[in-house]
Scaffold this motif. Structure first.
Motif, PDB file in Angstrom:
ATOM      1  N   VAL A  68       0.810  -1.222   0.000  1.00 29.69           N
ATOM      2  CA  VAL A  68       0.000   0.000   0.000  1.00 29.69           C
ATOM      3  C   VAL A  68       0.839   1.265   0.000  1.00 29.69           C
ATOM      4  N   PHE A  69       2.112   1.158   0.325  1.00 30.90           N
ATOM      5  CA  PHE A  69       2.943   2.362   0.360  1.00 30.90           C
ATOM      6  C   PHE A  69       2.937   3.131  -0.963  1.00 30.90           C
ATOM      7  N   PRO A  70       3.106   2.476  -2.118  1.00 34.11           N
ATOM      8  CA  PRO A  70       3.091   3.254  -3.372  1.00 34.11           C
ATOM      9  C   PRO A  70       1.774   4.005  -3.600  1.00 34.11           C
ATOM     10  N   LEU A  71       0.667   3.430  -3.179  1.00 35.84           N
ATOM     11  CA  LEU A  71      -0.622   4.119  -3.315  1.00 35.84           C
ATOM     12  C   LEU A  71      -0.661   5.357  -2.428  1.00 35.84           C
ATOM     13  N   ALA A  72      -0.210   5.205  -1.194  1.00 34.46           N
ATOM     14  CA  ALA A  72      -0.176   6.342  -0.277  1.00 34.46           C
ATOM     15  C   ALA A  72       0.791   7.408  -0.790  1.00 34.46           C
ATOM     16  N   ARG A  73       1.946   6.994  -1.241  1.00 38.24           N
ATOM     17  CA  ARG A  73       2.944   7.940  -1.755  1.00 38.24           C
ATOM     18  C   ARG A  73       2.377   8.738  -2.925  1.00 38.24           C
ATOM     19  N   ASP A  74       1.653   8.063  -3.816  1.00 35.84           N
ATOM     20  CA  ASP A  74       1.176   8.716  -5.031  1.00 35.84           C
ATOM     21  C   ASP A  74      -0.128   9.483  -4.854  1.00 35.84           C
ATOM     22  N   PHE A  75      -0.984   9.056  -3.919  1.00 35.27           N
ATOM     23  CA  PHE A  75      -2.324   9.635  -3.882  1.00 35.27           C
ATOM     24  C   PHE A  75      -2.763  10.238  -2.551  1.00 35.27           C
ATOM     25  N   VAL A  76      -1.952  10.137  -1.511  1.00 31.11           N
ATOM     26  CA  VAL A  76      -2.276  10.790  -0.247  1.00 31.11           C
ATOM     27  C   VAL A  76      -1.586  12.140  -0.257  1.00 31.11           C
ATOM     28  N   GLU A  77      -2.380  13.194  -0.098  1.00 31.73           N
ATOM     29  CA  GLU A  77      -1.823  14.551  -0.182  1.00 31.73           C
ATOM     30  C   GLU A  77      -0.800  14.835   0.901  1.00 31.73           C
ATOM     31  N   ARG A  78      -1.128  14.437   2.135  1.00 28.61           N
ATOM     32  CA  ARG A  78      -0.217  14.640   3.257  1.00 28.61           C
ATOM     33  C   ARG A  78      -0.732  13.859   4.452  1.00 28.61           C
ATOM     34  N   VAL A  79       0.070  13.849   5.496  1.00 34.90           N
ATOM     35  CA  VAL A  79      -0.302  13.182   6.742  1.00 34.90           C
ATOM     36  C   VAL A  79      -0.153  14.198   7.865  1.00 34.90           C
ATOM     37  N   VAL A  80      -1.141  14.253   8.736  1.00 37.18           N
ATOM     38  CA  VAL A  80      -1.052  15.100   9.925  1.00 37.18           C
ATOM     39  C   VAL A  80      -0.980  14.197  11.145  1.00 37.18           C
ATOM     40  N   LEU A  81      -0.302  14.683  12.170  1.00 34.82           N
ATOM     41  CA  LEU A  81      -0.132  13.927  13.410  1.00 34.82           C
ATOM     42  C   LEU A  81      -0.988  14.538  14.509  1.00 34.82           C
ATOM     43  N   VAL A  82      -1.605  13.675  15.315  1.00 34.09           N
ATOM     44  CA  VAL A  82      -2.435  14.143  16.420  1.00 34.09           C
ATOM     45  C   VAL A  82      -1.938  13.565  17.737  1.00 34.09           C
ATOM     46  N   GLU A  83      -2.110  14.328  18.788  1.00 36.29           N
ATOM     47  CA  GLU A  83      -1.704  13.896  20.126  1.00 36.29           C
ATOM     48  C   GLU A  83      -2.749  12.953  20.718  1.00 36.29           C
ATOM     49  N   ASP A  84      -2.316  12.145  21.667  1.00 38.37           N
ATOM     50  CA  ASP A  84      -3.243  11.250  22.360  1.00 38.37           C
ATOM     51  C   ASP A  84      -4.388  12.019  23.015  1.00 38.37           C
ATOM     52  N   ALA A  85      -4.085  13.173  23.595  1.00 33.68           N
ATOM     53  CA  ALA A  85      -5.135  13.973  24.237  1.00 33.68           C
ATOM     54  C   ALA A  85      -6.199  14.402  23.231  1.00 33.68           C
ATOM     55  N   ALA A  86      -5.802  14.694  22.020  1.00 35.85           N
ATOM     56  CA  ALA A  86      -6.762  15.083  20.980  1.00 35.85           C
ATOM     57  C   ALA A  86      -7.629  13.898  20.571  1.00 35.85           C
ATOM     58  N   ILE A  87      -7.041  12.715  20.537  1.00 28.40           N
ATOM     59  CA  ILE A  87      -7.807  11.515  20.208  1.00 28.40           C
ATOM     60  C   ILE A  87      -8.845  11.252  21.300  1.00 28.40           C
ATOM     61  N   ALA A  88      -8.437  11.349  22.554  1.00 30.31           N
ATOM     62  CA  ALA A  88      -9.369  11.145  23.672  1.00 30.31           C
ATOM     63  C   ALA A  88     -10.485  12.192  23.638  1.00 30.31           C
ATOM     64  N   ALA A  89     -10.143  13.437  23.327  1.00 30.88           N
ATOM     65  CA  ALA A  89     -11.162  14.497  23.236  1.00 30.88           C
ATOM     66  C   ALA A  89     -12.131  14.217  22.095  1.00 30.88           C
ATOM     67  N   ALA A  90     -11.636  13.686  20.997  1.00 30.36           N
ATOM     68  CA  ALA A  90     -12.507  13.343  19.867  1.00 30.36           C
ATOM     69  C   ALA A  90     -13.455  12.208  20.250  1.00 30.36           C
ATOM     70  N   GLN A  91     -12.943  11.215  20.966  1.00 28.36           N
ATOM     71  CA  GLN A  91     -13.812  10.130  21.441  1.00 28.36           C
ATOM     72  C   GLN A  91     -14.948  10.691  22.306  1.00 28.36           C
ATOM     73  N   ARG A  92     -14.588  11.560  23.233  1.00 27.56           N
ATOM     74  CA  ARG A  92     -15.594  12.157  24.122  1.00 27.56           C
ATOM     75  C   ARG A  92     -16.608  12.971  23.322  1.00 27.56           C
ATOM     76  N   ALA A  93     -16.136  13.791  22.398  1.00 29.89           N
ATOM     77  CA  ALA A  93     -17.031  14.647  21.605  1.00 29.89           C
ATOM     78  C   ALA A  93     -17.977  13.806  20.750  1.00 29.89           C
ATOM     79  N   LEU A  94     -17.466  12.747  20.154  1.00 34.94           N
ATOM     80  CA  LEU A  94     -18.321  11.889  19.331  1.00 34.94           C
ATOM     81  C   LEU A  94     -19.397  11.218  20.183  1.00 34.94           C
ATOM     82  N   TRP A  95     -19.058  10.849  21.410  1.00 39.69           N
ATOM     83  CA  TRP A  95     -20.058  10.264  22.292  1.00 39.69           C
ATOM     84  C   TRP A  95     -21.070  11.324  22.735  1.00 39.69           C
ATOM     85  N   GLU A  96     -20.575  12.454  23.215  1.00 38.65           N
ATOM     86  CA  GLU A  96     -21.455  13.488  23.761  1.00 38.65           C
ATOM     87  C   GLU A  96     -22.378  14.105  22.710  1.00 38.65           C
ATOM     88  N   ARG A  97     -21.891  14.273  21.491  1.00 37.53           N
ATOM     89  CA  ARG A  97     -22.682  14.945  20.450  1.00 37.53           C
ATOM     90  C   ARG A  97     -23.479  13.985  19.579  1.00 37.53           C
TER      91      ARG A  97
END
Length: 143
Positions: A68-97
């Motif tokens: 899958v690497f060649p597909l990602a290299r050719d067709f994924v625009e970029r990758v962003v990194l998220v912190e664990d705290a942001a992932i936990a906040a997203a879990q909470r927000a998805l549950w609450e909302r």
């Protein structure tokens, strides 16, 4: 316009990238503690990366897949990194909302949007893949 996709071994984002083949922006989202695709793109090939953090059970393989690497290299625009705290906040927000219970890996793509790690341009339409099945009852008091 843009699709945010969590990245582990690369299978999901590779398939999505192959399907869209540049007709839609595909942006990968990885935990900061498991940057497998980020490291591979920087090296120009799959390489070993650290594998830890809150989403380790679903988004932390040692390296992105060779096929899958060649597909990602050719067709994924970029990758962003998220912190664990942001992932936990997203879990909470998805549950609450929305009353959606997602494993950390499944909430990672939404974490990029919620935390501001991915900032849409004015008028940009953004879709977020919510995925994963490694969850059960979630205790939000620990995050």
């Amino acid at each position: 316009d843009t699709l945010l996709v969590a990245v582990g071994g690369g299978g999901l984002i590779g398939g999505i990238a192959a399907w869209y083949r540049g007709s839609c922006r595909v942006v990968g989202v990885e935990p900061e503690l498991a940057p497998t695709l980020s490291r591979a793109l920087a090296a120009g090939r799959p390489v070993d990366a650290e594998a830890g953090g809150l989403a380790a059970d679903s988004l932390a393989p040692k390296r992105v897949g060779e096929r899958v690497f060649p597909l990602a290299r050719d067709f994924v625009e970029r990758v962003v990194l998220v912190e664990d705290a942001a992932i936990a906040a997203a879990q909470r927000a998805l549950w609450e909302r929305l009353r959606l219970v997602l494993e950390p890996g499944g909430a990672a793509a939404f974490a990029a949007l919620l935390s501001g790690r991915y900032r849409p341009a004015p008028g940009e339409r953004v879709a977020v893949i919510l995925s994963g099945g490694n969850t059960n009852a979630v205790d939000f008091s620990r995050s």
